[in-house]
Design a protein around this motif. Structure first.
Motif, mmCIF file in Angstrom:
data_model
loop_
_atom_site.group_PDB
_atom_site.id
_atom_site.type_symbol
_atom_site.label_atom_id
_atom_site.label_comp_id
_atom_site.label_asym_id
_atom_site.label_seq_id
_atom_site.Cartn_x
_atom_site.Cartn_y
_atom_site.Cartn_z
ATOM 1 N N LEU A 171 -9.491 -13.801 3.742
ATOM 2 C CA LEU A 171 -9.026 -12.588 3.078
ATOM 3 C C LEU A 171 -9.920 -12.329 1.868
ATOM 4 N N ASP A 172 -10.830 -11.409 2.007
ATOM 5 C CA ASP A 172 -11.694 -11.067 0.884
ATOM 6 C C ASP A 172 -10.898 -10.247 -0.133
ATOM 7 N N PRO A 173 -11.273 -10.310 -1.417
ATOM 8 C CA PRO A 173 -10.542 -9.544 -2.427
ATOM 9 C C PRO A 173 -10.441 -8.061 -2.057
ATOM 10 N N ARG A 174 -9.260 -7.514 -2.244
ATOM 11 C CA ARG A 174 -8.925 -6.103 -2.028
ATOM 12 C C ARG A 174 -8.885 -5.700 -0.551
ATOM 13 N N CYS A 175 -8.898 -6.677 0.361
ATOM 14 C CA CYS A 175 -8.726 -6.344 1.780
ATOM 15 C C CYS A 175 -7.266 -5.975 2.013
ATOM 16 N N LYS A 176 -6.996 -5.416 3.176
ATOM 17 C CA LYS A 176 -5.629 -5.022 3.533
ATOM 18 C C LYS A 176 -5.106 -6.008 4.584
ATOM 19 N N ILE A 177 -3.896 -6.498 4.368
ATOM 20 C CA ILE A 177 -3.254 -7.391 5.334
ATOM 21 C C ILE A 177 -1.928 -6.763 5.743
ATOM 22 N N SER A 178 -1.643 -6.836 7.048
ATOM 23 C CA SER A 178 -0.393 -6.283 7.571
ATOM 24 C C SER A 178 0.398 -7.382 8.263
ATOM 25 N N THR A 184 0.825 -1.216 0.000
ATOM 26 C CA THR A 184 0.000 0.000 0.000
ATOM 27 C C THR A 184 0.854 1.257 0.000
ATOM 28 N N GLY A 185 2.099 1.172 0.439
ATOM 29 C CA GLY A 185 2.972 2.339 0.463
ATOM 30 C C GLY A 185 3.812 2.474 -0.788
ATOM 31 N N GLY A 186 3.536 1.676 -1.795
ATOM 32 C CA GLY A 186 4.318 1.701 -3.023
ATOM 33 C C GLY A 186 5.333 0.573 -3.024
ATOM 34 N N GLY A 187 5.771 0.215 -4.193
ATOM 35 C CA GLY A 187 6.734 -0.877 -4.350
ATOM 36 C C GLY A 187 6.192 -1.925 -5.296
ATOM 37 N N ASP A 188 6.995 -2.918 -5.540
ATOM 38 C CA ASP A 188 6.631 -3.968 -6.490
ATOM 39 C C ASP A 188 5.626 -4.939 -5.885
ATOM 40 N N TYR A 245 -0.253 -4.580 2.880
ATOM 41 C CA TYR A 245 -0.442 -4.955 1.479
ATOM 42 C C TYR A 245 -1.935 -5.078 1.196
ATOM 43 N N ARG A 246 -2.295 -4.847 -0.059
ATOM 44 C CA ARG A 246 -3.662 -5.110 -0.517
ATOM 45 C C ARG A 246 -3.638 -6.486 -1.187
ATOM 46 N N VAL A 247 -4.637 -7.305 -0.893
ATOM 47 C CA VAL A 247 -4.720 -8.649 -1.458
ATOM 48 C C VAL A 247 -5.607 -8.571 -2.704
ATOM 49 N N ASP A 248 -4.996 -8.731 -3.872
ATOM 50 C CA ASP A 248 -5.739 -8.667 -5.132
ATOM 51 C C ASP A 248 -5.857 -10.065 -5.735
ATOM 52 N N TYR A 249 -7.089 -10.543 -5.847
ATOM 53 C CA TYR A 249 -7.332 -11.827 -6.503
ATOM 54 C C TYR A 249 -8.815 -11.928 -6.832
ATOM 55 N N ASP A 250 -9.163 -12.884 -7.689
ATOM 56 C CA ASP A 250 -10.549 -13.138 -8.046
ATOM 57 C C ASP A 250 -10.906 -14.550 -7.571
ATOM 58 N N PRO A 251 -11.817 -14.671 -6.602
ATOM 59 C CA PRO A 251 -12.168 -16.001 -6.081
ATOM 60 C C PRO A 251 -12.621 -16.983 -7.165
ATOM 61 N N GLN A 252 -13.283 -16.488 -8.210
ATOM 62 C CA GLN A 252 -13.741 -17.390 -9.274
ATOM 63 C C GLN A 252 -12.563 -18.041 -9.989
#
Length: 152
Positions: free
Chosen positions: A86-93, A19-23, A99-106
């Motif tokens: 972890l629902d899509p686009r939630c934030k995990i620390s 979330t703060g930038g980076g790869d 970090y933002r968790v990006d994925y599609d459950p389908q």
């Protein structure tokens, strides 16, 4: 070039996006160990991240995370967890690294409603039987005082 620009598209299992930038960090398989050690699937080289901090697994098309007793904890959307969906686009620390968790459950085989999130069970089990029954002696308004049953 970002992963969105690549012809093969995003990784099947998704990404952790700082979330703060980076790869972004690709999630390459359905079971991941995250921690400071080189042997982890995702090695986070921060002093405040435990050697084996947490484990992420795909269950019924959704990512779940379990903290492995890390010193500085794992949070999902700002709340400390033991185990959590972890629902899509939630934030995990991990410690203080978010970090933002990006994925599609389908893409991971999900269908229908999400599986139950059992973090509330862990939270419930941390409280005493007396508190679960609503019979705790301490006041909800002032924990340093006993309840006044006549006021309730």
């Amino acid at each position: 070039m970002t992963w969105e620009d690549k012809p093969s598209g995003p990784p099947k299992y998704g990404m952790l996006v700082p979330t703060g930038g980076g790869d972004p960090i690709p999630l390459l398989k359905d079971r991941l160990m995250i921690g400071r050690r080189e042997s982890c699937d995702i090695a986070l080289k921060f002093a405040n991240v435990s050697g084996q901090h947490c484990r992420m697994t795909v269950e019924n098309g959704y990512w779940f995370v379990r903290d492995l007793g890390s010193r500085n904890g794992t949070k999902v959307d700002g709340k400390s967890i033991v185990r959590k969906r972890l629902d899509p686009r939630c934030k995990i620390s991990f410690a203080k690294h978010e970090y933002r968790v990006d994925y599609d459950p389908q893409d991971l085989g999900a269908f229908g409603p999400p599986p139950p999130d059992d973090d509330h069970i862990d939270e419930l089990l941390r409280s005493s039987l007396v508190d679960r029954a609503g019979l705790g002696r301490r006041s909800n308004n002032d924990p340093s005082k006993n309840r006044d049953w006549a006021e309730e």
